[in-house]
Design a protein around this motif. Sequence first.
Motif, PDB file in Angstrom:
ATOM      1  N   GLY A 254       1.090  -1.309   0.178  1.00 55.93           N
ATOM      2  CA  GLY A 254       0.078  -0.139   0.247  1.00 55.93           C
ATOM      3  C   GLY A 254       0.848   0.716   0.044  1.00 55.93           C
ATOM      4  O   GLY A 254       1.916   0.720  -0.007  1.00 55.93           O
ATOM      5  N   PRO A 255       0.072   2.890   0.026  1.00 54.18           N
ATOM      6  CA  PRO A 255       1.293   3.465  -0.088  1.00 54.18           C
ATOM      7  C   PRO A 255       1.594   4.361   1.617  1.00 54.18           C
ATOM      8  O   PRO A 255       1.224   3.871   2.271  1.00 54.18           O
ATOM      9  N   LEU A 256       2.409   4.487   1.190  1.00 53.40           N
ATOM     10  CA  LEU A 256       3.367   5.111   2.384  1.00 53.40           C
ATOM     11  C   LEU A 256       3.522   6.415   2.884  1.00 53.40           C
ATOM     12  O   LEU A 256       3.031   7.102   2.409  1.00 53.40           O
ATOM     13  N   LEU A 257       3.235   6.102   4.605  1.00 49.16           N
ATOM     14  CA  LEU A 257       3.242   7.766   5.061  1.00 49.16           C
ATOM     15  C   LEU A 257       4.725   8.122   5.156  1.00 49.16           C
ATOM     16  O   LEU A 257       5.803   8.509   6.241  1.00 49.16           O
ATOM     17  N   TRP A 258       5.325   8.937   4.437  1.00 46.59           N
ATOM     18  CA  TRP A 258       6.673   8.936   3.812  1.00 46.59           C
ATOM     19  C   TRP A 258       6.566  11.165   3.580  1.00 46.59           C
ATOM     20  O   TRP A 258       5.490  12.011   2.605  1.00 46.59           O
ATOM     21  N   PRO A 259       7.819  11.861   4.531  1.00 46.66           N
ATOM     22  CA  PRO A 259       7.307  12.414   4.245  1.00 46.66           C
ATOM     23  C   PRO A 259       8.130  13.707   2.940  1.00 46.66           C
ATOM     24  O   PRO A 259       8.778  12.708   2.482  1.00 46.66           O
ATOM     25  N   THR A 260       7.666  14.355   1.916  1.00 40.27           N
ATOM     26  CA  THR A 260       7.468  15.362   0.997  1.00 40.27           C
ATOM     27  C   THR A 260       9.614  15.141   1.233  1.00 40.27           C
ATOM     28  O   THR A 260       9.878  15.459   0.322  1.00 40.27           O
ATOM     29  N   GLY A 261       9.808  15.830   2.472  1.00 42.07           N
ATOM     30  CA  GLY A 261      11.066  16.029   2.275  1.00 42.07           C
ATOM     31  C   GLY A 261      12.766  15.252   2.399  1.00 42.07           C
ATOM     32  O   GLY A 261      13.729  16.076   2.012  1.00 42.07           O
ATOM     33  N   GLU A 262      11.925  14.173   2.492  1.00 41.95           N
ATOM     34  CA  GLU A 262      12.803  12.996   1.983  1.00 41.95           C
ATOM     35  C   GLU A 262      13.341  12.512   1.184  1.00 41.95           C
ATOM     36  O   GLU A 262      12.003  12.264   0.940  1.00 41.95           O
ATOM     37  N   PRO A 263      14.405  11.928   0.885  1.00 41.50           N
ATOM     38  CA  PRO A 263      13.926  11.288  -0.750  1.00 41.50           C
ATOM     39  C   PRO A 263      14.170  10.064  -0.803  1.00 41.50           C
ATOM     40  O   PRO A 263      13.899   9.399   0.508  1.00 41.50           O
ATOM     41  N   TRP A 264      13.310   9.268  -1.861  1.00 42.92           N
ATOM     42  CA  TRP A 264      12.749   8.169  -1.943  1.00 42.92           C
ATOM     43  C   TRP A 264      13.798   7.506  -1.798  1.00 42.92           C
ATOM     44  O   TRP A 264      14.943   7.359  -3.116  1.00 42.92           O
ATOM     45  N   PRO A 265      14.358   6.102  -1.352  1.00 36.26           N
ATOM     46  CA  PRO A 265      15.344   5.363  -1.374  1.00 36.26           C
ATOM     47  C   PRO A 265      15.066   5.157  -3.163  1.00 36.26           C
ATOM     48  O   PRO A 265      14.282   4.185  -3.705  1.00 36.26           O
ATOM     49  N   HIS A 266      16.659   4.875  -3.493  1.00 34.45           N
ATOM     50  CA  HIS A 266      16.928   3.910  -4.722  1.00 34.45           C
ATOM     51  C   HIS A 266      17.522   2.770  -4.965  1.00 34.45           C
ATOM     52  O   HIS A 266      19.029   2.888  -3.703  1.00 34.45           O
ATOM     53  N   CYS A 267      17.948   2.439  -5.744  1.00 37.77           N
ATOM     54  CA  CYS A 267      18.336   0.762  -5.926  1.00 37.77           C
ATOM     55  C   CYS A 267      19.975   1.163  -6.887  1.00 37.77           C
ATOM     56  O   CYS A 267      19.473   1.159  -8.146  1.00 37.77           O
ATOM     57  N   ALA A 268      20.711   1.068  -7.245  1.00 38.37           N
ATOM     58  CA  ALA A 268      21.269   1.156  -7.945  1.00 38.37           C
ATOM     59  C   ALA A 268      22.398  -0.323  -8.364  1.00 38.37           C
ATOM     60  O   ALA A 268      23.140  -0.194  -9.270  1.00 38.37           O
ATOM     61  N   GLY A 269      21.808  -1.036  -8.042  1.00 41.37           N
ATOM     62  CA  GLY A 269      22.303  -2.290  -8.892  1.00 41.37           C
ATOM     63  C   GLY A 269      23.250  -3.299  -7.490  1.00 41.37           C
ATOM     64  O   GLY A 269      23.640  -2.500  -6.700  1.00 41.37           O
TER      65      GLY A 269
END
Length: 351
Positions: free
Chosen positions: A45-60
Amino acid sequence: MSITTPPRPLDVTALFPRLAPLARTATRLHPRPGSPSVHDSSVGGPLLWPTGEPWPHCAGPHVWDGRNPALSPDDVRWERRIRAELAGRPHGDPNLPLAARYTPEEAATAKRIKAGRPWPEGPVAMLPMAQLYVRDISDLRPPGQSEADLLQVLWCPFDHPANPTTALRWRSTAEITDVLAAPPEPPAMQFRGYLPEPCLLAPEQITEYPNPLELSKELQQELRDWTRWQAAGAAVDSSYSVAPDEFYMINLSVAPGWKTGGWTRWGLTDPMPRRCQECGTEADPLLTIASSEWSANTKTWAPEEDQVNLTSPLVLPSSQKPTKLDIARGYNLQLHVCPASPDHPHIELIQ
Ligand SMILES: [Zn+2]
Ligand SMILES: [Zn+2]
């Protein structure tokens, strides 16, 4: 929504009192498809994620199996929706495959999905796997002295040379003022079974005991002694008389399916130490991300609400695989955390 695990066939501590101190509480999450909001505990489901915080990415690096084309999350959502719709559409010849019932537009979409998406270059946005509010799962406690009341788990929907890549965030919801409305999504993912279906949860506390291989040699010996089990009479299936420790392992020790806490589920390998890379402390089971809630083998754990549907051993109800996840061909991804600090890296274990 309330979902209930049937009582265990017998009180195992009455037969084996030395197991009693090893009892641990686990919370079965019982995911069921729904429309969770950021304020619900959920899987997929959708996350309660603060707007100011970068979304996690995976570099592989991301390992392609050389066969299956990549798909976008929306491709998989479309396929799941259309499959459910097609099943309800009238059709002439019952021998025709579902795809023969597509409209021309749907056939074109299906063809485009089959051709695949480009393999992504660069970092990939991670997908929400679960978020759990402490208010819903009373045994869920952030490691260390943290006051956090929300756990969020994201994962990268690609295979990696080692374990899956997951990100954990513990948050204090009181500190979140603006919620990110449109989080990024990965442009592609590796497999259909890597997208969790949005599910609401019906947490239920149960008691677990360790896998037999995690017990002392003496206790293992006791569990293999059929004469000790006979005191329980008909509660023990006599087909287990040659290996009663199997009866213990399947029906009395560790629950299948999504859960927090409890004991580690082993199956792919024998038990091994899970020590924190940072400080060497033994890590605790935090969350089990499961491909299925139970199987034909573990059907005594199927909730009471599903037992009525278990008349045929061949037909398993859809509640057996509510999240539509398929991890390492039907296994579980178990996250373990260091009890000393939330800042120490967590451990991913596939079993
Ligand atoms: Zn990745
Ligand atoms: Zn540590």
